[in-house]
Design a protein around this motif. Sequence first.
Motif, PDB file in Angstrom:
ATOM      1  N   PRO A   1      51.901 -13.846 122.176  1.00 51.87           N
ATOM      2  CA  PRO A   1      50.749 -14.723 122.412  1.00 51.87           C
ATOM      3  C   PRO A   1      51.221 -16.158 122.566  1.00 51.87           C
ATOM      4  N   CYS A   2      51.396 -16.565 123.791  1.00 51.00           N
ATOM      5  CA  CYS A   2      52.056 -17.823 124.088  1.00 51.00           C
ATOM      6  C   CYS A   2      51.340 -18.468 125.266  1.00 51.00           C
ATOM      7  N   GLY A   3      51.022 -19.750 125.139  1.00 45.48           N
ATOM      8  CA  GLY A   3      50.376 -20.439 126.242  1.00 45.48           C
ATOM      9  C   GLY A   3      51.185 -20.343 127.514  1.00 45.48           C
ATOM     10  N   GLY A   4      52.521 -20.324 127.374  1.00 46.84           N
ATOM     11  CA  GLY A   4      53.393 -20.102 128.520  1.00 46.84           C
ATOM     12  C   GLY A   4      53.678 -21.315 129.364  1.00 46.84           C
TER      13      GLY A   4
ATOM     14  N   GLU B   1      43.122 -22.513 139.309  1.00 50.10           N
ATOM     15  CA  GLU B   1      44.333 -22.378 140.126  1.00 50.10           C
ATOM     16  C   GLU B   1      45.397 -23.412 139.757  1.00 50.10           C
ATOM     17  N   GLU B   2      44.985 -24.644 139.554  1.00 49.60           N
ATOM     18  CA  GLU B   2      45.922 -25.714 139.200  1.00 49.60           C
ATOM     19  C   GLU B   2      45.460 -26.446 137.947  1.00 49.60           C
ATOM     20  N   ARG B   3      44.627 -25.796 137.146  1.00 49.16           N
ATOM     21  CA  ARG B   3      44.029 -26.488 136.001  1.00 49.16           C
ATOM     22  C   ARG B   3      44.199 -25.685 134.720  1.00 49.16           C
ATOM     23  N   ALA B   4      44.438 -26.408 133.617  1.00 41.27           N
ATOM     24  CA  ALA B   4      44.442 -25.815 132.288  1.00 41.27           C
ATOM     25  C   ALA B   4      43.513 -26.654 131.414  1.00 41.27           C
ATOM     26  N   GLU B   5      43.042 -26.061 130.327  1.00 42.38           N
ATOM     27  CA  GLU B   5      42.113 -26.769 129.439  1.00 42.38           C
ATOM     28  C   GLU B   5      42.580 -26.684 127.994  1.00 42.38           C
TER      29      GLU B   5
ATOM     30  N   TRP C   1      42.824 -23.222 123.775  1.00 42.34           N
ATOM     31  CA  TRP C   1      43.330 -23.424 125.134  1.00 42.34           C
ATOM     32  C   TRP C   1      42.827 -22.351 126.089  1.00 42.34           C
ATOM     33  N   VAL C   2      42.775 -22.734 127.353  1.00 46.13           N
ATOM     34  CA  VAL C   2      42.579 -21.791 128.457  1.00 46.13           C
ATOM     35  C   VAL C   2      43.651 -22.144 129.479  1.00 46.13           C
ATOM     36  N   PHE C   3      44.663 -21.279 129.588  1.00 48.38           N
ATOM     37  CA  PHE C   3      45.789 -21.514 130.488  1.00 48.38           C
ATOM     38  C   PHE C   3      45.806 -20.437 131.569  1.00 48.38           C
TER      39      PHE C   3
ATOM     40  N   ALA D   1      44.690 -17.082 129.942  1.00 50.29           N
ATOM     41  CA  ALA D   1      44.996 -16.848 128.536  1.00 50.29           C
ATOM     42  C   ALA D   1      44.110 -17.776 127.717  1.00 50.29           C
ATOM     43  N   VAL D   2      43.289 -17.195 126.852  1.00 47.28           N
ATOM     44  CA  VAL D   2      42.367 -17.962 126.013  1.00 47.28           C
ATOM     45  C   VAL D   2      42.814 -17.781 124.565  1.00 47.28           C
ATOM     46  N   GLY D   3      43.107 -18.894 123.881  1.00 43.57           N
ATOM     47  CA  GLY D   3      43.617 -18.731 122.530  1.00 43.57           C
ATOM     48  C   GLY D   3      43.416 -19.948 121.656  1.00 43.57           C
ATOM     49  N   THR D   4      43.836 -19.798 120.411  1.00 42.67           N
ATOM     50  CA  THR D   4      43.783 -20.877 119.432  1.00 42.67           C
ATOM     51  C   THR D   4      44.792 -20.581 118.332  1.00 42.67           C
ATOM     52  N   GLY D   5      44.913 -21.495 117.383  1.00 45.57           N
ATOM     53  CA  GLY D   5      45.846 -21.295 116.278  1.00 45.57           C
ATOM     54  C   GLY D   5      45.446 -22.131 115.083  1.00 45.57           C
ATOM     55  N   THR D   6      45.974 -21.786 113.923  1.00 44.12           N
ATOM     56  CA  THR D   6      45.705 -22.567 112.715  1.00 44.12           C
ATOM     57  C   THR D   6      46.766 -22.292 111.663  1.00 44.12           C
TER      58      THR D   6
END
Length: 463
Positions: free
Chosen positions: A88-91, A244-248, A262-264, A271-276
């Motif tokens: 699980p990696c933003g990449g 296509e060229e955007r990440a959040e 994040w949404v990458f 890839a939709v994720g988070t961490g803590t």
Amino acid sequence: MTSLSSSAATARATFLPSSCRAAPAGGSRRSRLLVARASSSSPKLPAGRRLRVAVVGGGPAGGAAAEALAKGGVETVLIERKMDNCKPCGGAIPLCMVSEFDLPLDLIDRRVTKMKMISPSNVAVDIGRTLAPHEYIGMVRREVLDDYLRTRAQKAGAEVLNGLFLRYEEPKERNGTYTVHYNHYDSSSGKVGGEKRSFEVDAIVGADGANSRVAKDMGAGDYEYAIAFQERVKIPDDKMRYYEERAEMYVGDDVSPDFYGWVFPKCDHVAVGTGTVTHKADIKKFQAATRLRAKDKIEGGKIIRVEAHPIPEHPRPKRVSGRVTLVGDAAGYVTKCSGEGIYFAAKSGRMCAEAIVAGSANGTRLVDESDLRKYLAEFDRLYWPTYKVLDILQKVFYRSNAAREAFVEMCADDYVQRMTFDSYLYKRVVPGNPIEDIKLAVNTIGSLVRATALRREMKNLTL
């Protein structure tokens, strides 16, 4: 996990005067010649025998280490349990990694030129206005990148084993060998659970991630860690065009009390994720909140994979013992605030390997702990300031929603964006403009003052 650190240069510009900034890290091209500088006291290996090193773990750190070792004349064995590992990696990878590690462009799923930072109140700031036409953040899938680096190491001469490292035994004499025990997996054998095997090596490089068994064996000590949770979501084509060229990146107590959501974009999904770190038991609640914040843009999507993994928050107390050392996540090389780790993993693996190659005179002499400590000293010299500054940044701007609002506001500044991308894309810190630094410091203080006032007002409203 790795993500864009839209904070790295910001933190440096905010907290460090120009005269205190780190010197450029520089890049080491894969084709660079390794100069052997073995100590004259290092015992020569018998004629016909090369130094033998086990690399435990086949991620970016292990793949980069194994390739450099094999190219440097060292007999190399790489052990990896999951050849199709989907961490699980933003990449996200910096632009300099593409050239520094000679990565083919078709390895990159997306070239992100627009990063949207979204505050707790959903105020959005577009980051990327200062990028040059050729600049971008590369987005990769870990299973693709890892396989490529392992394959390249194998082509360079490393032996790649599909197996699970179990433990190692210390040498019985001063210059003796380590015994590596592992479970060997071979689909043709039909044995469930693998076959227990062992082999002897002169040194061990632990690149086996946050739950490193090598680190446990060498008594490397514990560290605080975050839990990263990520879902890969296949969304409709019309919605995919937006990414296509955007990440959040989303910040707020709802998505994480001490990290971000994040949404990458990937090749055909996001890839939709988070961490803590502080609220691990609530990770699924934070993930649901991240999906909710991005709902309009991912609506109609189908979850095709769910992933979770620990991520180190700081380097381990001990990273070398005798002829055993750690690299990548096993050593704790993930930055706070941003969670960036891919580049530092590959870089540490290569730097460690280069130190071994040099110390062994291209595999003809035995190395010792002092050779491995040279790698640690150089890595810390280049990157320790980055880790410390991002630690400060996290403590200042991730402490409350009001502070996060101030952080997003600060990211709208063109100077902040320019210095951030210079730092992230090229892993170097360029001299800033003293006048702009002063303006930024004043603006930062103003943002924090407004954030503090906002927090007080919100507290009064809830009383």
